[in-house]
Design an enzyme around this catalytic site. Sequence first.
Site, short mmCIF file in Angstrom:
data_model
loop_
_atom_site.label_atom_id
_atom_site.label_comp_id
_atom_site.label_asym_id
_atom_site.label_seq_id
_atom_site.Cartn_x
_atom_site.Cartn_y
_atom_site.Cartn_z
N GLU A 1 2.03 -1.95 2.13
CA GLU A 1 1.92 -0.81 2.29
C GLU A 1 0.13 -0.28 2.53
O GLU A 1 -0.23 -1.32 1.46
CB GLU A 1 2.76 0.14 2.07
N GLU B 1 7.94 0.78 -4.48
CA GLU B 1 7.49 1.99 -5.48
C GLU B 1 8.48 2.30 -6.76
O GLU B 1 9.24 3.25 -7.01
CB GLU B 1 6.98 2.70 -4.95
C1 NOJ Z 1 5.17 5.00 -0.32
C2 NOJ Z 1 6.42 5.25 -0.07
O1 NOJ Z 1 6.65 3.86 -0.06
C3 NOJ Z 1 6.71 5.20 1.62
O2 NOJ Z 1 8.56 5.72 1.85
C4 NOJ Z 1 6.00 7.22 1.43
O3 NOJ Z 1 6.22 7.00 3.33
C5 NOJ Z 1 4.42 6.05 1.76
N1 NOJ Z 1 4.39 5.62 0.61
C6 NOJ Z 1 3.48 7.18 1.87
O4 NOJ Z 1 3.45 8.44 1.29
#
Ligand code: NOJ
Length: 447
Positions: free
Chosen positions: A353, A162
């Site tokens: 994710e 991200e």
């Molecule tokens: C995005 C991130 O990559 C991760 O670090 C985070 O905990 C999750 N999504 C949930 O917000």
Amino acid sequence: MAFSNDFLWGAAAASYQVEGAWNEDGKGLNIWDVTAKYGHIRYNETGEVSADHYHRMKEDVALMKKIGLRAYRFSVSWARVLPEGTGRINEKGLKFYSDLVDELISNGIEPLVTIFHWDYPYALECRGGWKNEESSDWFAEYTGVLVDALSDRVKYWMTFNEPQCALGISYQLGVFAPFQKCSPPEILQMGANMLLAHGKAVKVIRERSKQRAYISMAPYSSVFKPENDSKEAIDKAYDDTFRCSGANFCLSMSYWSDPIYLGHYPQSLLDEFGDLVPEFTDEQWKMISAPLDFYGTNIYYCAGYESKDGTYGSNRYMGCPHNALNWPITPEAMYWAPVYLYRRYKLPVMITENGMTEHDWVCLDGKVHDTYRIDFTHRYLKELSRAADEVPILGYMHWSVMDNFEWAEGYDERFGLIYVDYRTKERIIKDSAWWYKEVMDTNGSGL
Ligand code: NOJ
């Protein structure tokens, strides 16, 4: 059959969110270690101890095996491996990751490595961080250390997790460490250095990997859902999905993905910022857009059009389902994101994710009955299965393998398949993990 026979079913986590051991075995400090504790995080929580995965790694991998994971996506703490960010290698820190990879492989779990998931070395931040024009070389050096040490066993690499948040939430909105508010020209310059860093890292992996490497980035998807089935609506949602404009341009997908996968900035960015957008030489463009192997992406919910009357955006309605962080639950994101990403970038997609946060607790019978997470995952995987009938999908990594530190939100909400009692560090496998095991064991055929 929606999912291929070699589909990678797994789960993910990130170094600062689970490891703890913030100042042990020679680890250097990162920006979260130094800046997070000063009133930025709910209840002033930190990742200093977290789930203590650093000390419980073998126990955790045994649990991963028990719940049937085929893959585990983890990130490396840059400052654990290079305490000053460049130069001196901390062999003990590197050994932790090498041991983790060995442990995973001996348990039949494929390791997927994220090189950078936001825990930037503090020593480099003090030298200007991503504003410094040497920053892409620092990243390439760090990548080389990982590739030399791990690529005999690791095939899958993601350069940045991200990048939208690593830049926009940290340096523009000031909500993540190091909590800064930089101007658009500064953000454009830092973004350019990060794009270059990605390109240089890819070059290092290609040149030094000891086996065929599969490389990607892992931006989040913020995808609009078409209003109806017409071609016009589908094209409109596609255009809106990839538009890159406004003050938060670096939170868009195309700001990162068009340069990397298409070799140019999005036109909407150039139209808006013109000469402020830093230029690259042809050679730099070639490096930034060197071919990758898949499109990794984190998917949580559909983007929404803001309402004109100050009520709900288009991804919500009165009483709509939402998670503990108030994110809307919109399973269609899991269909439209892969379909649109494949249309634009023409590469197989990997879901790096996806998951659900709730206020889970241990029930009287000692178990964690997280029925909402099961229903959430079921709905999202059904949509993924629909997408997999149309475009190639390589895998799905559930976020997260275990409860962990949710950045500015601290520990209140839980994303894990495995519950962590932060007082005792006891782990409890949640009902959702057993449900997910069945999905993995049957390759999603019963969804
Ligand atoms: C995005 C991130 O990559 C991760 O670090 C985070 O905990 C999750 N999504 C949930 O917000």
